[in-house]
Design a protein around this motif. Structure first.
Motif, short mmCIF file in Angstrom:
data_model
loop_
_atom_site.label_atom_id
_atom_site.label_comp_id
_atom_site.label_asym_id
_atom_site.label_seq_id
_atom_site.Cartn_x
_atom_site.Cartn_y
_atom_site.Cartn_z
N HIS A 1 0.81 -1.21 0.00
CA HIS A 1 0.00 0.00 0.00
C HIS A 1 0.84 1.27 0.00
O HIS A 1 0.41 2.30 0.45
N SER A 2 2.05 1.19 -0.48
CA SER A 2 2.90 2.40 -0.52
C SER A 2 3.68 2.46 -1.83
O SER A 2 4.85 2.75 -1.83
N ARG A 3 2.99 2.18 -2.93
CA ARG A 3 3.67 2.11 -4.22
C ARG A 3 3.28 3.22 -5.18
O ARG A 3 3.99 3.47 -6.14
N SER A 4 2.16 3.88 -4.95
CA SER A 4 1.68 4.91 -5.88
C SER A 4 1.71 6.27 -5.19
O SER A 4 1.09 6.47 -4.14
N TRP A 5 2.46 7.21 -5.81
CA TRP A 5 2.64 8.54 -5.25
C TRP A 5 2.45 9.59 -6.35
O TRP A 5 2.71 9.31 -7.52
N THR A 6 2.02 10.78 -5.95
CA THR A 6 1.81 11.86 -6.90
C THR A 6 2.49 13.12 -6.39
O THR A 6 2.30 13.51 -5.24
N CYS A 7 3.29 13.72 -7.28
CA CYS A 7 3.91 15.01 -6.98
C CYS A 7 2.98 16.11 -7.49
O CYS A 7 2.59 16.10 -8.66
N LEU A 8 2.64 17.04 -6.61
CA LEU A 8 1.72 18.12 -6.94
C LEU A 8 2.47 19.44 -6.92
O LEU A 8 3.27 19.70 -6.03
N VAL A 9 2.17 20.28 -7.93
CA VAL A 9 2.76 21.61 -8.02
C VAL A 9 1.61 22.63 -7.94
O VAL A 9 0.75 22.67 -8.83
N PHE A 10 1.60 23.42 -6.87
CA PHE A 10 0.56 24.43 -6.65
C PHE A 10 1.15 25.82 -6.87
O PHE A 10 2.32 26.07 -6.59
N ASN A 11 0.30 26.71 -7.36
CA ASN A 11 0.60 28.13 -7.39
C ASN A 11 -0.51 28.82 -6.61
O ASN A 11 -1.62 28.98 -7.10
N GLY A 12 -0.21 29.18 -5.36
CA GLY A 12 -1.27 29.63 -4.47
C GLY A 12 -2.11 28.44 -4.04
O GLY A 12 -1.61 27.46 -3.52
N THR A 13 -3.42 28.54 -4.27
CA THR A 13 -4.33 27.44 -3.93
C THR A 13 -4.69 26.57 -5.12
O THR A 13 -5.38 25.56 -4.96
N MET A 14 -4.23 26.95 -6.32
CA MET A 14 -4.61 26.22 -7.53
C MET A 14 -3.54 25.22 -7.91
O MET A 14 -2.34 25.54 -7.90
N LEU A 15 -3.98 24.03 -8.26
CA LEU A 15 -3.07 23.00 -8.75
C LEU A 15 -2.71 23.32 -10.20
O LEU A 15 -3.58 23.50 -11.06
#
Length: 550
Positions: free
Chosen positions: A418-432
């Motif tokens: 249960h620890s194989r899928s990860w997502t890197c998120l890049v936000f500018n302010g509150t918007m993805l």
């Protein structure tokens, strides 16, 4: 007389009608009183609200005036805090406010009662999202009514996008109940193939969707849809207003770096022009000019990007640019001109995820994930999300544009199921603005290698023990048989000796006593082949001669 009788009949009918109406009103009042005396509360009434409505009224006028009640409010943004708005007491057939609390007077939501009833009016509904409870305290404690207001807010960035730019959409609900789902959907069937649920990222009570290379067809084609137990209960349209200017367009585009991934940019205009040119200002101070009339790209600077540029046909209105494969170092500013006028300028930001170690992983290994972006702006935020739990596990804020070390690392200890899928998120302010999903490749064949070695060793030991046990058992079984066989062989040997003895013929046996000093006659006819000395006494000796002829 006839008229008098007719008047009496008419008056009688009217009185009967009046009595029936009075009885009906009394019956309705009794039913209402019975309804109010029995607690039939089976959950709050859900109200979904978006910014288009001015105010809302929570109905309480159907509650008969009896005892004392409270209007209570539990805001969604403070779910552990319940605030009392007003205390009402029954006076005759009406309700009178006995105490109005400060929350109701000073709140931004602007609560107020209507016409001395239990109707509660809310003006600023977006700020008032939460659970409203009409609670009776006297003559007994019970809940009469409950309303839960869900506020839905949609947003887009930029608000006035250029054609071909990236547009971020978001939809937020004040509280996401267990039976409620949130989804951004396209209302046009032609757009269904362009997007799917995997393009959306849901984080807590907000869902995001990023439109790449947005066009006029995307305007008014998307909506935020709320479903309760699989049934659509509310839908909020999202309108996009595009700038249709051919020149002066400027926007930022985020691009993922994968193996064999290509960068596709286009420069479009409504009119035809003679020549178009792409100017590439890479962040490592490399400037490349690609002109539509120069198909062999001889004017391009000598760099490693030159051989990866693919030019397509220029028709006077569109000049596409493709770089294959795109690399992390290709980030920079891409400017397109039509003749001598600047049509579009794109700031390209590349992003990638690296894994250390990169070799095949097995269950139980430690791994480090690193999310990098080529450039950061003000209020940029990087975050790692666990896709199984849908929660952020690590994030980093950048306050300065172009800040060094534009990356965020995450250590994943002891990889499991249960620890194989990860997502890197890049936000500018509150918007993805961008996201990359990475699934760790775990070698399933080797995940039990250590256990396999133990099993193999145990199997070999057990096999050796089994072989030794079988050999010992065979020996124990064969020992009595060998003894019997030895006895049998001994008897058989004797029998064979007898048979052999039977085949020996004794020609003659001579017993002769020899006097002392007597010698054997060498010329005698008897030639013994063997001399056997018999028993003798002290005075004389006996000699036995035998001749054995086979």
């Amino acid at each position: 007389l006839h008229q008098s009788n007719h008047f009496s009949c008419t008056q009688g009918r009217q009185q009967a009608k009046g009595q029936v109406a009075t009885m009906l009103r009394g019956l309705l009042y009794f039913v209402a009183l019975l309804h109010s005396s029995v607690n039939i509360h089976d959950g709050p009434i859900r109200i979904y609200f978006s910014g288009g409505t001015k105010d809302i009224v929570l109905n309480g006028s159907d509650i008969p005036a009896r005892g004392t009640i409270l209007w209570e409010w539990t805001p969604h943004h403070q779910q552990l805090t319940t605030k009392t708005l007003v205390r009402m007491r029954a006076k005759g057939l009406e309700w009178k406010a006995e105490q109005v609390y400060q929350v109701m007077q000073n709140s931004k939501t602007k609560f107020h009662l209507r016409n001395d009833s239990l109707d509660l009016t809310i003006e600023n509904v977006l700020e008032a999202a939460g659970l409203f409870t009409c609670r009776q305290t006297q003559p007994e404690e019970r809940i009469l009514k409950q309303y839960e207001i869900f506020a839905i807010k949609v947003d887009r960035d930029p608000r006035y996008p250029f054609l071909g730019s990236d547009v971020s959409l978001s939809c937020t609900i004040s509280r996401l109940a267990d039976t409620v789902t949130l989804q951004l959907k396209s209302r046009a069937p032609s757009q269904q193939n362009r997007m799917n649920n995997t393009n959306q990222i849901q984080l807590n009570n907000t869902v995001y969707l990023i439109l790449k290379d947005s066009q006029v067809d995307d305007a008014e084609q998307y909506a935020c849809e709320i479903q309760d137990n699989g049934r659509t209960v509310h839908s909020v349209p999202i309108e996009l207003t595009f700038s249709t200017s051919d020149f002066g367009r400027w926007y930022t585009s985020y691009w993922p770096i994968f193996e064999n991934n290509s960068l596709n940019l286009n420069c479009r205009c409504k009119l035809k022009y003679n020549e178009s040119m792409w100017i590439l200002d890479i962040y490592n101070h490399i400037r490349i000019q690609i002109i539509s009339t120069d198909n062999d790209k001889r004017n391009a600077s000598i760099s490693k990007i030159q051989n990866r540029v693919i030019l397509k046909h220029f028709d006077g209105m569109s000049f596409p640019l493709q770089i294959f494969p795109v690399q992390f170092e290709d980030a920079g500013t891409y400017t397109c001109t039509m003749d001598t006028m600047e049509a579009v300028k794109i700031r390209l930001i590349t992003s990638q995820v690296t894994v250390v170690p990169s070799c095949p992983l097995t269950v139980g290994d430690d791994v480090e994930l690193k999310c990098s972006v080529s450039h950061v702006c003000n209020a940029t935020r990087l975050a790692w999300m666990d896709n199984d739990r849908k929660v952020l596990v690590k994030e980093k804020h950048f306050n300065l544009s172009g800040e060094a070390n534009n990356s965020l690392s995450l250590l994943v200890p002891k990889i499991g199921q249960h620890s194989r899928s990860w997502t890197c998120l890049v936000f500018n302010g509150t918007m993805l603005k961008f996201h990359i999903t990475h699934k760790l490749a775990v070698n399933e064949k080797n995940q039990f290698a250590f256990l396999n070695y133990i099993l193999i060793f145990a199997t070999v030991v057990l096999l050796l023990c089994f072989i030794v046990t079988v050999i010992r058992c065979l020996r124990m079984i064969n020992e009595p048989a060998n003894e019997c066989q030895s006895e049998h062989d001994f008897g058989h040997g004797i029998s064979n000796s007898e048979s052999i003895a039977e085949e020996i013929h004794y020609a003659s046996v001579i017993f002769q006593k020899m006097s002392p000093g007597h010698t054997l006659n060498e010329h005698s006819d008897v030639q013994p082949s063997e001399e056997i000395r018999g028993a003798s006494d002290e005075n004389e000796s006996s000699v036995i001669y035998s001749a054995i002829v086979k």
